[in-house]
Design an enzyme around this catalytic site. Structure first.
Site, mmCIF file in Angstrom:
data_model
loop_
_atom_site.group_PDB
_atom_site.id
_atom_site.type_symbol
_atom_site.label_atom_id
_atom_site.label_comp_id
_atom_site.label_asym_id
_atom_site.label_seq_id
_atom_site.Cartn_x
_atom_site.Cartn_y
_atom_site.Cartn_z
ATOM 1 N N HIS A 30 8.756 -31.939 20.996
ATOM 2 C CA HIS A 30 10.048 -32.532 20.625
ATOM 3 C C HIS A 30 9.873 -33.923 20.030
ATOM 4 O O HIS A 30 10.760 -34.402 19.314
ATOM 5 C CB HIS A 30 11.031 -32.523 21.798
ATOM 6 C CG HIS A 30 10.741 -33.454 22.921
ATOM 7 N ND1 HIS A 30 10.076 -33.083 24.063
ATOM 8 C CD2 HIS A 30 11.052 -34.758 23.092
ATOM 9 C CE1 HIS A 30 10.009 -34.103 24.892
ATOM 10 N NE2 HIS A 30 10.582 -35.135 24.328
ATOM 11 N N ASP A 61 5.382 -27.745 25.439
ATOM 12 C CA ASP A 61 5.970 -28.860 24.692
ATOM 13 C C ASP A 61 4.886 -29.817 24.188
ATOM 14 O O ASP A 61 4.685 -30.895 24.737
ATOM 15 C CB ASP A 61 6.968 -29.584 25.587
ATOM 16 C CG ASP A 61 7.912 -30.488 24.803
ATOM 17 O OD1 ASP A 61 7.635 -30.749 23.622
ATOM 18 O OD2 ASP A 61 8.930 -30.915 25.374
ATOM 19 N N SER A 102 8.162 -39.413 26.874
ATOM 20 C CA SER A 102 7.853 -38.106 26.295
ATOM 21 C C SER A 102 6.553 -38.199 25.506
ATOM 22 O O SER A 102 6.391 -39.063 24.654
ATOM 23 C CB SER A 102 8.979 -37.647 25.372
ATOM 24 O OG SER A 102 10.131 -37.347 26.105
#
Length: 706
Positions: A84, A221, A642
Site C-alpha cells: 500500500h 502487503d 507502514s
C-alpha cells in the site's frame, strides 16, 4: 499520554509493568533503562549498533516517499516496503492493457525497472538536540505564534551551511515533547527510485476494507523498489538512464529462521503522528469534531467512488489509490472513537489531570501558567470551528476531484510563464493529466460532496458559489459541476491560461476557487488565536508531566522522524478468547473459498494452487511445519510506520509492519499494552511469492536470505 502515566492512580504493581513495550524512542539519546529492558527481552546487539556504527541497524531503514517507511535488503539497493506504500507508484505505471496493480509486476533486468517521478527515499544520517542553541538565538523570548517562522529561518541558514560541506545533505528542525524540545535531523535523499516487483492486488491488498485493521490477517502487503545513484559517486542523483544501482555501506540481513511467542522484536521506522500527551479536552475534540465528521464525509465520497470503480476497470485504476487512502482513515476514525468510549479514555485523562493539579499545587511548578480551566474553556470555544474545519477539508481540501485540485493550485502560485514586464501576457499551464481522472466520476463526486457540505454547516461558512448554484442553476448541483468541467478555463490542459486578463476572474471555476479559498481563510482566522492559546497550554501540560515524572524515561509523540519500538512476538486475549499470533497458508486458502460472498476475498486460481500446497520448502516454519503469513507483536506503531522493518534480537529482518488491530485503534492517544498489537507480514511469505509466483531468481540471489 503513556499508559504508565494514565494508570498512575492504580496499584503500583500495574504501573511497574504497563510501560514495558510502549514507546517510540529516538535512537541517538536512547535511555539506558530502555536498552537494558531490550536486552532482558533478548536483544543481542550493542547500543552503538543501533545508531552509531557503520553497520548500525538504522542505516538500513529509510523514509519512503515522505509518507511511509522501508528497509534496504541487498548490496544493490533493493528496498522492501508495503504494497500500500508503493500503491500509487504501481498505479501510475498501470493501464488497462498492462494493469500492474491487478496482475503484479516483475522486472527481469535492471533495464526493466520502472522509474517513478517525485518518489524518493531518505536515510537519516544523524540527530541532535538543538533546543539550547535555538534559545540562545532568541527562541525562548518569542510568542508561540512566532516560533515556527523563527525555526524555519534558522533551518534555512543551517541548511545552507551543511550544503556547503556536503551538497547531498539536508536538515530538518522539528518540535518534540509538544515544543518543549527541538531536534535537528540530517538526511540524505535519493530521488531515483524504481519499481522492481509487486504481487497482484489480490494478494497485496487481500481482504480489502473487510480485513483492514482486523486480525486474523493474510495480506501479502509488500512491494520491492530499488535505489539508483550517480555512477561516479554512488551518491544521490536526479533520474537518468545512466544511473546505476546504489551500493549501501550496509543493509538488513534477511532471516528465514522465524520466531516463536516471547521472542524479542524491534520495529524501526517513521511513525507519523501521535497525541499521547493530549489533554482530556483535546481527546473529546478529536472524537467529536475530527473523527466523527471525517467518517460522515468519507462515507459519502467512498460510495460514489466505489460504484464508479466497480463499473469500469479504467476508472478503478484512476481512483483506487484515492479510495484506499480515504477508506483507511475512515475506518481508523470509526475504530478510534469506539475505543475511546469503550475504555473510558476521557475519564481516565480527567483523573490524571486531577493528579497533576494536586502535584502543581504542592510544588508550585508552572503555577499561574498552566491553567486547566482556561484550557477547558478554549477547547469549548473551538469545538464548533474544528468540526467545521474538518467538514471543509474533507470536502474541498482532499483533492479527490480535478476541478477542485486545479482551483486550489491556481490560487497557490502556479509557475508563471511569459514576459515579466508584460503582465497581460503572463500565464500558467496545467499539464495534461486526463489519464488520471474521469469526468463522470469527478462530477458526481463533487456534486455529492458540495450538497452534503451545505447540509452540515451554518450559512456563515458557505462559500459564495452556493449563491451561484441557487441563482444561475436553480439549485441543481449536478448542472453546476458539469458547467465547471465544460466551461471553466481551469480545465484547459497544455494550453496557456492568462490570469491577468479581465475576464479571468469572471470564470466559473476561478470564482469557485476564490470562494473556497475565502472560507478557508475565514475558518483559519476564526480559529487562529484560540489555537495558539491551546497549543501553549498543551505545551505546558506536557512540561508538567515531564517534570512530575522526571525519574522515568519519556518518549516524545511521533512526528515522522525515525523511532524505534521494541517488544515481543505474541497474541492477545479479548473476551477470554486468544487471538493466535500467526496465520497460515491454509487459513488464506479457506478464506479464498468465500469469494462468492465477498469480492475482497477473491484470488486468482494460481494463488489457490500456491496456498494449498503441502510442502513450502525452506519457507515453512521449523516449529509449525507450515508457511506462516502474518504475525503479531506488541510493538508501538502508528501511521507512517507502514513498511517499517521488524527485526529479531540479532538485527535480522523478520518482515514488515503493515497494520494495527481494531481493538486498539485509540493507540494514537493511548497505548493499551493488553490489546495493542502490530500486524506484520512474514518475510518468508514475501520471499515465497517472489519465488513460486514471480520466479524472481535474480532478486532472491541478491537478497541471499539465510
Amino acid at each position: 499520554m503513556k499508559k504508565r502515566i494514565l494508570l498512575a492512580l492504580l496499584a503500583p504493581f500495574i504501573i511497574a509493568t504497563a510501560h514495558a513495550d510502549e514507546g517510540m524512542w529516538t535512537l541517538y539519546n536512547l535511555p539506558d533503562a530502555i536498552y537494558e529492558q531490550m536486552k532482558q527481552y533478548g536483544f543481542q546487539l550493542s547500543k552503538e549498533q543501533l545508531y552509531q556504527t557503520n553497520d548500525a541497524v538504522k542505516n538500513a531503514v529509510v523514509n519512503f516517499g515522505g509518507f511511509c517507511s522501508g528497509v534496504v535488503v541487498s548490496p544493490n539497493g533493493l528496498v522492501f516496503t508495503n504494497h500500500h506504500c508503493g500503491f500509487d507508484a504501481i498505479r501510475q505505471h498501470s493501464t488497462v492493457e498492462h494493469d500492474y496493480m491487478l496482475n503484479g509486476f516483475y522486472a527481469k533486468s535492471y533495464a526493466e525497472e520502472l522509474p517513478n517521478e517525485d518518489l524518493f527515499v531518505s536515510f537519516m544520517i544523524e540527530q541532535k538536540d538543538v533546543t539550547d542553541e535555538l534559545n540562545r538565538l532568541g527562541m525562548d523570548k518569542l510568542k508561540l505564534k512566532d516560533v515556527e517562522e523563527f525555526v524555519d529561518s534558522i533551518e534555512n541558514v543551517w541548511q545552507k551551511d551543511i550544503r556547503q560541506k556536503d551538497s547531498t545533505l539536508r536538515v530538518e528542525i522539528k518540535p518534540f515533547y509538544e515544543g518543549n524540545k527541538y531536534y535537528m535531523t540530517t538526511y540524505r535523499d535519493f530521488k531515483d527510485v524504481r519499481l522492481v516487483f509487486t504481487v497482484p492486488k489480490s494478494m497485496g491488498k487481500y481482504g480489502g476494507e473487510t480485513d483492514n485493521w482486523m486480525w486474523p490477517r493474510q495480506t501479502c502487503d509488500y512491494s520491492v523498489f530499488r535505489i539508483y545513484a550517480d555512477p561516479k559517486t554512488n551518491g544521490p542523483a536526479e533520474y537518468s538512464k545512466a544511473n546505476v544501482p546504489y551500493h549501501p555501506q550496509s543493509w538488513a540481513p534477511v532471516s528465514l529462521q522465524g520466531y516463536k511467542p516471547g521472542d524479542f522484536c524491534m520495529i524501526m521506522g517513521y511513525p507519523g503522528s501521535t497525541s499521547r500527551y493530549l489533554s482530556s479536552y483535546g481527546i473529546q475534540e478529536r472524537r467529536d469534531a475530527i473523527n466523527a465528521p471525517r467518517v460522515q464525509v468519507r462515507e459519502v465520497k467512498q460510495e460514489v467512488m466505489l460504484r464508479h470503480m466497480r463499473a469500469s476497470e479504467a476508472v478503478r485504476i484512476m481512483y483506487e489509490s484515492k479510495y484506499a487512502s480515504s477508506s483507511n482513515y475512515w475506518k481508523n476514525s470509526i475504530g478510534m472513537n469506539k475505543c475511546i468510549d469503550s475504555i473510558g479514555l476521557i475519564r481516565q485523562k480527567q483523573l490524571f489531570e486531577a493528579k497533576i493539579r494536586l502535584w502543581q499545587d504542592s510544588t508550585g511548578y508552572l503555577k499561574g501558567k498552566l491553567d486547566f480551566d482556561k484550557l477547558s474553556n478554549l477547547y469549548l470555544q473551538r469545538m464548533k470551528l474544528t468540526r467545521l474545519r474538518t467538514l471543509f477539508r474533507e470536502t474541498f481540501f482532499s483533492f479527490d476531484d480535478e476541478i477542485t485540485s486545479r482551483a486550489w493550485r491556481s490560487n497557490w502560485g502556479m509557475k508563471v510563464e511569459g514576459p515579466k514586464d508584460k503582465p497581460q501576457k503572463q500565464y500558467f499551464t496545467f499539464d495534461d493529466n486526463s489519464k488520471e481522472w474521469d469526468e463522470a466520476t469527478d462530477c458526481e463526486l463533487l456534486a455529492t460532496l458540495i450538497r452534503n457540505y451545505r447540509l452540515q454547516v451554518d450559512s456563515d461558512y458557505l462559500p459564495d458559489f452556493y449563491q451561484t448554484i441557487d441563482k444561475q442553476f436553480h439549485g441543481d448541483y449536478a448542472a453546476y459541476v458539469k458547467a465547471l468541467y465544460k466551461k471553466s478555463v481551469l480545465m484547459k490542459s497544455g494550453k496557456p491560461i492568462y490570469f491577468n486578463k479581465k475576464n479571468y476572474n469572471k470564470d466559473l471555476g476561478v470564482q469557485y476557487g476564490l470562494s473556497i479559498s475565502e472560507i478557508m481563510a475565514k475558518i483559519t482566522a476564526d480559529r487562529r488565536q484560540m489555537s495558539y492559546d491551546i497549543a501553549e497550554q498543551e505545551k505546558l501540560l506536557c512540561d508538567a508531566v515531564l517534570r512530575m515524572e522526571m525519574d522515568m524515561p519519556n518518549y516524545s509523540d511521533a512526528n515522522f522522524t525515525m523511532r524505534m519500538t521494541y517488544g515481543q512476538i505474541g497474541e492477545y486475549t479479548l473476551g477470554g478468547r486468544p487471538s493466535g499470533y500467526y496465520t497460515t497458508a491454509r487459513s488464506l486458502w479457506e478464506k479464498m473459498q468465500k469469494a462468492d460472498d465477498n469480492f475482497e476475498y477473491f484470488a486468482e486460481p494460481v494463488m489457490h494452487e500456491l496456498m494449498s500446497q503441502k510442502d513450502f520448502g525452506k519457507y515453512a516454519d521449523k516449529l509449525t511445519g507450515t508457511m506462516q503469513l502474518c504475525f503479531l507483536s506488541n510493538n508501538d506503531i502508528t501511521g507512517g510506520n507502514s513498511g517499517s522493518p521488524i527485526f529479531n534480537g540479532k538485527g535480522e529482518l523478520l518482515g514488515l509492519a503493515f497494520d494495527g488491530n481494531w481493538d486498539s485503534l485509540a493507540s494514537d492517544i493511548f497505548f493499551d499494552r493488553q490489546l495493542a498489537r502490530t500486524i506484520n507480514v512474514d518475510v518468508r511469505f514475501m520471499l515465497f511469492m517472489m519465488d513460486r509466483w514471480g520466479h524472481a531468481d535474480r532478486l532472491l540471489q541478491e537478497i541471499n536470505a539465510k
